[in-house]
Design a protein around this motif. Structure first.
Motif, PDB file in Angstrom:
ATOM      1  N   GLU A   1       0.808  -1.229   0.000  1.00  0.00           N
ATOM      2  CA  GLU A   1       0.000   0.000   0.000  1.00  0.00           C
ATOM      3  C   GLU A   1       0.838   1.275   0.000  1.00  0.00           C
ATOM      4  O   GLU A   1       0.426   2.300  -0.521  1.00  0.00           O
ATOM      5  CB  GLU A   1      -0.901   0.050   1.251  1.00  0.00           C
ATOM      6  N   GLU A   2       2.009   1.193   0.662  1.00  0.00           N
ATOM      7  CA  GLU A   2       2.884   2.372   0.734  1.00  0.00           C
ATOM      8  C   GLU A   2       3.754   2.517  -0.509  1.00  0.00           C
ATOM      9  O   GLU A   2       4.528   3.459  -0.608  1.00  0.00           O
ATOM     10  CB  GLU A   2       3.797   2.293   1.965  1.00  0.00           C
ATOM     11  N   GLY A   3       3.644   1.576  -1.399  1.00  0.00           N
ATOM     12  CA  GLY A   3       4.466   1.618  -2.604  1.00  0.00           C
ATOM     13  C   GLY A   3       5.813   0.952  -2.422  1.00  0.00           C
ATOM     14  O   GLY A   3       6.714   1.107  -3.259  1.00  0.00           O
ATOM     15  N   ARG A   4       5.969   0.228  -1.325  1.00  0.00           N
ATOM     16  CA  ARG A   4       7.235  -0.475  -1.072  1.00  0.00           C
ATOM     17  C   ARG A   4       7.363  -1.661  -2.038  1.00  0.00           C
ATOM     18  O   ARG A   4       6.424  -2.466  -2.167  1.00  0.00           O
ATOM     19  CB  ARG A   4       7.253  -0.974   0.371  1.00  0.00           C
ATOM     20  N   VAL A   5       8.495  -1.772  -2.682  1.00  0.00           N
ATOM     21  CA  VAL A   5       8.704  -2.847  -3.667  1.00  0.00           C
ATOM     22  C   VAL A   5       8.903  -4.184  -2.960  1.00  0.00           C
ATOM     23  O   VAL A   5       9.740  -4.303  -2.068  1.00  0.00           O
ATOM     24  CB  VAL A   5       9.940  -2.547  -4.550  1.00  0.00           C
ATOM     25  N   LEU A   6       8.119  -5.168  -3.366  1.00  0.00           N
ATOM     26  CA  LEU A   6       8.253  -6.513  -2.796  1.00  0.00           C
ATOM     27  C   LEU A   6       8.983  -7.433  -3.772  1.00  0.00           C
ATOM     28  O   LEU A   6       9.735  -8.309  -3.356  1.00  0.00           O
ATOM     29  CB  LEU A   6       6.867  -7.072  -2.465  1.00  0.00           C
ATOM     30  N   GLY A   7       8.735  -7.204  -5.048  1.00  0.00           N
ATOM     31  CA  GLY A   7       9.411  -8.017  -6.060  1.00  0.00           C
ATOM     32  C   GLY A   7       9.412  -7.284  -7.391  1.00  0.00           C
ATOM     33  O   GLY A   7       8.480  -6.532  -7.682  1.00  0.00           O
ATOM     34  N   ALA A   8      10.484  -7.471  -8.158  1.00  0.00           N
ATOM     35  CA  ALA A   8      10.550  -6.796  -9.458  1.00  0.00           C
ATOM     36  C   ALA A   8      11.221  -7.705 -10.480  1.00  0.00           C
ATOM     37  O   ALA A   8      12.208  -8.383 -10.165  1.00  0.00           O
ATOM     38  CB  ALA A   8      11.318  -5.490  -9.335  1.00  0.00           C
TER      39      ALA A   8
ATOM     40  N   TYR B   1      17.576   2.200  -3.930  1.00  0.00           N
ATOM     41  CA  TYR B   1      16.479   1.455  -3.319  1.00  0.00           C
ATOM     42  C   TYR B   1      16.805   0.004  -2.989  1.00  0.00           C
ATOM     43  O   TYR B   1      17.475  -0.693  -3.745  1.00  0.00           O
ATOM     44  CB  TYR B   1      15.261   1.493  -4.267  1.00  0.00           C
ATOM     45  N   TRP B   2      16.261  -0.404  -1.883  1.00  0.00           N
ATOM     46  CA  TRP B   2      16.356  -1.798  -1.425  1.00  0.00           C
ATOM     47  C   TRP B   2      15.309  -2.614  -2.155  1.00  0.00           C
ATOM     48  O   TRP B   2      14.103  -2.373  -2.018  1.00  0.00           O
ATOM     49  CB  TRP B   2      16.137  -1.817   0.083  1.00  0.00           C
ATOM     50  N   LEU B   3      15.775  -3.575  -2.945  1.00  0.00           N
ATOM     51  CA  LEU B   3      14.856  -4.427  -3.697  1.00  0.00           C
ATOM     52  C   LEU B   3      15.025  -5.857  -3.185  1.00  0.00           C
ATOM     53  O   LEU B   3      15.983  -6.545  -3.556  1.00  0.00           O
ATOM     54  CB  LEU B   3      15.172  -4.368  -5.200  1.00  0.00           C
ATOM     55  N   PRO B   4      14.115  -6.301  -2.315  1.00  0.00           N
ATOM     56  CA  PRO B   4      14.328  -7.606  -1.667  1.00  0.00           C
ATOM     57  C   PRO B   4      14.369  -8.772  -2.657  1.00  0.00           C
ATOM     58  O   PRO B   4      15.184  -9.670  -2.513  1.00  0.00           O
ATOM     59  CB  PRO B   4      13.152  -7.727  -0.699  1.00  0.00           C
ATOM     60  N   ASN B   5      13.475  -8.730  -3.646  1.00  0.00           N
ATOM     61  CA  ASN B   5      13.433  -9.821  -4.634  1.00  0.00           C
ATOM     62  C   ASN B   5      13.457  -9.207  -6.021  1.00  0.00           C
ATOM     63  O   ASN B   5      12.589  -8.404  -6.353  1.00  0.00           O
ATOM     64  CB  ASN B   5      12.145 -10.640  -4.467  1.00  0.00           C
ATOM     65  N   VAL B   6      14.450  -9.581  -6.777  1.00  0.00           N
ATOM     66  CA  VAL B   6      14.579  -8.939  -8.082  1.00  0.00           C
ATOM     67  C   VAL B   6      15.200  -9.909  -9.082  1.00  0.00           C
ATOM     68  O   VAL B   6      16.064 -10.720  -8.723  1.00  0.00           O
ATOM     69  CB  VAL B   6      15.402  -7.624  -7.952  1.00  0.00           C
ATOM     70  N   ALA B   7      14.706  -9.857 -10.306  1.00  0.00           N
ATOM     71  CA  ALA B   7      15.271 -10.673 -11.387  1.00  0.00           C
ATOM     72  C   ALA B   7      15.425  -9.792 -12.619  1.00  0.00           C
ATOM     73  O   ALA B   7      14.455  -9.224 -13.100  1.00  0.00           O
ATOM     74  CB  ALA B   7      14.369 -11.859 -11.685  1.00  0.00           C
ATOM     75  N   MET B   8      16.674  -9.647 -13.060  1.00  0.00           N
ATOM     76  CA  MET B   8      16.944  -8.769 -14.207  1.00  0.00           C
ATOM     77  C   MET B   8      17.568  -9.581 -15.329  1.00  0.00           C
ATOM     78  O   MET B   8      18.362 -10.487 -15.091  1.00  0.00           O
ATOM     79  CB  MET B   8      17.960  -7.690 -13.826  1.00  0.00           C
TER      80      MET B   8
ATOM     81  N   ALA C   1       9.348   3.165 -12.804  1.00  0.00           N
ATOM     82  CA  ALA C   1       8.396   2.258 -12.157  1.00  0.00           C
ATOM     83  C   ALA C   1       7.851   2.878 -10.870  1.00  0.00           C
ATOM     84  O   ALA C   1       6.649   2.838 -10.610  1.00  0.00           O
ATOM     85  CB  ALA C   1       9.070   0.922 -11.873  1.00  0.00           C
ATOM     86  N   LEU C   2       8.719   3.465 -10.049  1.00  0.00           N
ATOM     87  CA  LEU C   2       8.258   4.047  -8.775  1.00  0.00           C
ATOM     88  C   LEU C   2       7.334   5.236  -9.035  1.00  0.00           C
ATOM     89  O   LEU C   2       6.368   5.458  -8.299  1.00  0.00           O
ATOM     90  CB  LEU C   2       9.446   4.462  -7.900  1.00  0.00           C
TER      91      LEU C   2
ATOM     92  N   ARG D   1      -0.305   8.620  -4.475  1.00  0.00           N
ATOM     93  CA  ARG D   1       0.596   9.154  -3.444  1.00  0.00           C
ATOM     94  C   ARG D   1       1.634  10.070  -4.063  1.00  0.00           C
ATOM     95  O   ARG D   1       1.913   9.987  -5.257  1.00  0.00           O
ATOM     96  CB  ARG D   1       1.347   8.009  -2.753  1.00  0.00           C
ATOM     97  N   ASP D   2       2.245  10.897  -3.208  1.00  0.00           N
ATOM     98  CA  ASP D   2       3.350  11.740  -3.677  1.00  0.00           C
ATOM     99  C   ASP D   2       4.529  10.816  -4.014  1.00  0.00           C
ATOM    100  O   ASP D   2       4.910   9.955  -3.213  1.00  0.00           O
ATOM    101  CB  ASP D   2       3.743  12.722  -2.581  1.00  0.00           C
ATOM    102  N   ALA D   3       5.088  11.020  -5.211  1.00  0.00           N
ATOM    103  CA  ALA D   3       6.176  10.132  -5.663  1.00  0.00           C
ATOM    104  C   ALA D   3       7.378  10.178  -4.716  1.00  0.00           C
ATOM    105  O   ALA D   3       8.078   9.174  -4.541  1.00  0.00           O
ATOM    106  CB  ALA D   3       6.597  10.504  -7.078  1.00  0.00           C
ATOM    107  N   LEU D   4       7.626  11.315  -4.087  1.00  0.00           N
ATOM    108  CA  LEU D   4       8.763  11.401  -3.164  1.00  0.00           C
ATOM    109  C   LEU D   4       8.553  10.479  -1.962  1.00  0.00           C
ATOM    110  O   LEU D   4       9.500   9.852  -1.479  1.00  0.00           O
ATOM    111  CB  LEU D   4       8.987  12.855  -2.708  1.00  0.00           C
ATOM    112  N   GLU D   5       7.307  10.366  -1.498  1.00  0.00           N
ATOM    113  CA  GLU D   5       7.030   9.473  -0.359  1.00  0.00           C
ATOM    114  C   GLU D   5       7.288   8.017  -0.737  1.00  0.00           C
ATOM    115  O   GLU D   5       7.846   7.248   0.043  1.00  0.00           O
ATOM    116  CB  GLU D   5       5.589   9.665   0.131  1.00  0.00           C
ATOM    117  N   VAL D   6       6.877   7.655  -1.941  1.00  0.00           N
ATOM    118  CA  VAL D   6       7.115   6.283  -2.403  1.00  0.00           C
ATOM    119  C   VAL D   6       8.618   6.030  -2.525  1.00  0.00           C
ATOM    120  O   VAL D   6       9.134   4.983  -2.129  1.00  0.00           O
ATOM    121  CB  VAL D   6       6.376   6.025  -3.738  1.00  0.00           C
ATOM    122  N   ARG D   7       9.344   7.011  -3.045  1.00  0.00           N
ATOM    123  CA  ARG D   7      10.799   6.848  -3.176  1.00  0.00           C
ATOM    124  C   ARG D   7      11.425   6.669  -1.798  1.00  0.00           C
ATOM    125  O   ARG D   7      12.229   5.761  -1.575  1.00  0.00           O
ATOM    126  CB  ARG D   7      11.400   8.068  -3.892  1.00  0.00           C
TER     127      ARG D   7
END
Ligand code: MTE
Ligand code: LUZ
Ligand code: MOS
Length: 767
Positions: free
Chosen positions: A287-294, A324-331, A361-362, A371-377
């Protein structure tokens, strides 16, 4: 102290007076000939024949040759050997419109260019269908280097479990370097098979190496020198090679000095640029825009050969995390082979393309959540002591992004201006404002470990004057000024006592390119090492002669104090010379603690990170798509600056250059012929002084580097190129406002006037 002082660029006065000689300004030797290149008229084809007899019959022509005349290897590729100097003989493939096929040498540059212009008539070839688009090449599995993968955690599972998901398809364009001084080399035959090449290059040692291969001679027979470039920006890291090799081969064949200076249009047609990227991205968040997986797939347009595309893609993948901290990511990174110029290093070296993807993406996540993009960042920033490991396994242990962004946001009045922008937009149907604040993190070091080394040579003469040579090159960034400051500081001398001379492969061997922003980090340390050795010898001698301990001998303001006695630095040098003390020294530096495993794409590739943030406010006209940057505020981390004036100049220049890439520079290839249509300033628009915002406030974040870098400074060359992401996202914000913030604007980069207008129409239609 000399270090940390704002000083003008060592050549500033000469630059503005037109008295700083660039390669083409150096006096020409009698008998100098001029070369030009005959270019492929086809984007893709099979070469059948070149009628060189016709070229040779042109007035003033002295010589003309194809690949078969090259005495050594027809190869100017650096990492991968897939870059011919001239297209091969009959049966060889033509790879892009503008590929050099033959060289012509004439008494004047004019005559050489006339003979080169016959290319279309003298080159016979069969046409093959070209691939101009990176996605088309990707679909065909056509790559210049094997695909790269970088992953951490389980991105697929995290995406599946996430409460929200965005899927995006977007891109960013390429960028022409537009160095003011184009590519040039002047080759001068020397005695006993030697060759001297004066060349505008960021990488003299690589030029030496490739010229030696082309001439089929030893490296010791080739000398490459560069006093200064009129800009390089990465475009002269590898791609000065073709120019240097052709000039050297022509000089070898004719036995005369030969100069090859590309015309601007030819420079556009022959050399490559920043890689344009396409992205397919899926991101799961809360909900806060925190990245869980990308999951992200990046497809770069590499052009016809590998050049530096492998390391560029590696840096892109290593900068997808940005701050940014990306807990799960596949590139996944694909460097697609197309029938266009071979793309290469450009300020940021893939880092900007990687970081742009997560920023995009953010921004979308924030718009969709309302939401304000700065808050999500902020919610996604790397932590301190937790949430601090990059996808490639390096700990971010010098993280200052949260306090830096807080300071900038407070200082530029972000919150109040957010309200003011909303109020303005509510009352203004045609003109709309947008505001964005974006952070950056940039890894400092070459992402190829062994390149992180440098050498220097310092001579102290008997009058106390000092001559410095180091492996770095001067391209306007002020490297020589910083290195002179370091040496003056080390010997306690005034700045004027130190002179830095041209970069020369006969003085420092096996240098790395001046690139990856490491010029002053590496060469500053190497020069300091050399100067320190001389100072220690002088101190030992002085203590022996006049008493006291060597470490108590004081060097300051051109004077030396030993056991209560003061003397001029020159006096001490004279006395030491008479006692046969060596007054010159080499110095060397290798960055400690680096590691990189190409197989697992993990390690500690960076000595440290540079940080920064920018806040931009724009105004767009929703009827025309025109826009203006109204105000920009920057807070940028350069550690303890070696020279604040130069650093601010680098930040301002990087910002405006990046803004050009994000908003106005657009490359167009004719879809039928494959020819680059935007090959001159008439059709390719770079920012000018008029695009600098009236309010442009750049401040340095003055914390010393946590690492033992040169005087605790940080590299500054490339990181600021990411600051103008804020301009692009401010434009997106304004476009979004035009649609009442109801839809996420379909606007990729570059956000040209045309693209802005189309996006405004799209958000209004959808709203
Ligand atoms: N600044 C100027 N004026 N001209 C340039 O060509 N190149 C940039 C940056 N700043 C450049 C510039 C690039 S791409 C790099 S990698 C660094 O400078 C290289 O110099 P440095 O390592 O000494 O900072
Ligand atoms: N890596 C990097 C490189 O990060 N920057 C560069 O400029 C570079 N050049 C060559 C090889 N790796
Ligand atoms: Mo800069 S792109 O590393 O020359």
């Amino acid at each position: 102290a000399e270090v940390g002082r704002s000083r003008p660029h060592e050549s500033a006065a000469a630059h503005v007076a037109g008295r700083a000689p660039y390669t083409d300004d150096l006096p020409e030797l009698a008998g100098t000939l001029h070369a030009a290149l005959g270019l492929s008229p086809l984007a893709h084809g099979v070469l059948r024949a070149v009628d060189l007899a016709r070229v040779r019959a042109m007035p003033g022509v002295v010589d003309a040759f194809c690949a078969d005349a090259i005495p050594g290897e027809n190869q100017c590729g650096s990492l991968v050997k897939d870059d011919p100097i001239l297209a091969g003989g009959p049966g060889a493939t033509l790879r892009h419109v503008g590929q050099p096929v033959y060289a012509v040498v004439a008494r004047t540059r004019e005559a050489a260019r006339r003979a080169a212009a016959l290319a279309r008539e003298v080159i016979s070839a069969e046409t093959l269908p070209p691939v101009l688009d990176a996605l088309q090449a990707h679909a065909a599995g056509q790559y210049v280097v094997p695909p790269l993968k970088l992953a951490r955690g389980d991105a697929a599972a995290a995406l599946a479990a996430a409460p929200h998901r965005v899927e995006l398809d977007f891109g960013v364009g390429g960028q022409e370097h537009f160095y003011l001084e184009g590519q040039i080399a002047y080759a001068l035959p020397q005695e006993q098979g030697g060759m001297k090449v004066l060349c505008s290059t960021q990488h003299p040692s690589e030029m030496q190496h490739l010229v030696a291969h082309a001439l089929h001679c030893a490296s010791h027979a080739v000398q490459v020198e560069c006093r200064r470039m009129g800009g390089g920006f990465g475009g002269k890291e590898s791609q000065s090679a073709l120019i240097a090799c052709v000039a050297a081969v022509a000089a070898r064949r004719t036995g005369r000095p030969v100069k090859l200076r590309l015309d601007r249009d030819d420079d556009f047609l022959i050399t490559g640029r920043r890689h344009g990227f396409r992205y397919r991205l899926a991101l799961g968040h809360d909900e806060e825009g925190r990245v869980l997986g990308a999951e992200v797939v990046m497809v770069a347009n590499a052009g016809h050969s590998a050049d530096l595309s492998g390391p560029v893609m590696t840096r892109a993948l290593c900068h997808f995390d940005n701050a940014y901290w990306l807990p799960n990511v596949a590139m996944q990174g694909y460097a697609a082979r197309t029938n266009t110029q071979s793309n290469t290093a450009f300020r940021g070296f893939g880092g900007p393309q990687g970081a742009f993807a997560i920023e995009y993406a953010l921004d979308s996540v924030a718009r969709r959540l309302g939401r304000d993009a700065l808050e999500v960042r902020r919610a996604n920033f790397y932590g301190v002591g937790e949430r601090d490991t990059t996808p490639y396994g390096q700990h971010v242990d010098d993280n200052i992004i949260a306090p830096l962004v807080d300071e900038l946001a407070a200082g530029c009045g972000y919150a109040a201006r957010r309200e003011a922008v909303a109020a303005f937009n509510a009352a203004s149907p045609v003109l709309k404002k947008g505001l964005a604040l974006t952070p950056l993190k940039f890894g400092i070091s070459f992402n190829v470990v062994h390149l992180n080394q440098a050498g220097a040579l310092v001579h102290v003469y008997l009058d106390g004057s000092v001559l410095v040579n180091h492996g770095g090159t001067e391209m306007g960034q002020g490297l020589n000024t910083k290195v002179a400051q370091v040496v003056a500081h080390e010997l306690g001398l005034p700045f004027e006592a130190v002179r830095v001379s041209a970069t020369d492969t006969q003085k420092i061997a096996n240098t790395s390119a001046t690139a990856a922003s490491t010029g002053s980090d590496l060469n500053g340390k190497a020069a300091q090492d050399a100067a320190r050795r001389i100072r220690e010898r002088l101190a030992a001698f002085a203590a022996k002669r006049w008493g006291g301990e060597p470490q108590e001998v004081l060097f300051a303001n051109g004077r030396v104090v030993v056991a209560g006695q003061a003397m001029d630095f020159a006096e001490l040098c004279n006395a030491a010379y008479l006692e046969r003390v060596q007054l010159w020294s080499e110095g060397f530096y290798a960055t400690p603690g680096l590691s990189w495993d190409r197989q697992t794409m993990s390690g500690n590739p960076f000595y440290y990170f540079a940080w920064g943030a920018a806040c931009s406010e724009v105004l767009i006209d929703t009827l025309t798509g025109e826009w203006r940057l109204v105000r920009a505020d920057v807070l940028h981390d350069v550690g303890a600056s070696l020279n604040p004036a130069l650093d601010i100049g680098q930040i301002e220049g990087g910002f405006i250059q990046g803004m050009g890439w994000m908003t106005m520079e657009e490359l167009v290839w004719n879809p039928r012929t494959g020819a680059l249509a935007t090959h001159a300033p008439s059709t390719y628009k770079i920012p000018t002084a008029n695009d600098v915002p009236a309010e442009f406030k750049v401040r340095l974040y003055g914390r010393p580097n946590a690492r033992d870098s040169i005087h605790r400074s940080k590299a500054v060359g490339e990181p600021p190129l990411l600051l103008p992401f804020s301009v692009f996202f401010a434009i997106r914000d304004a476009v979004s406002a035009a649609g009442g913030h109801r839809v996420d604007p379909p606007l990729s980069a570059p956000a040209t006037g045309e693209a802005i207008l189309a996006a405004v129409q799209a958000v209004r239609a959808a709203a």
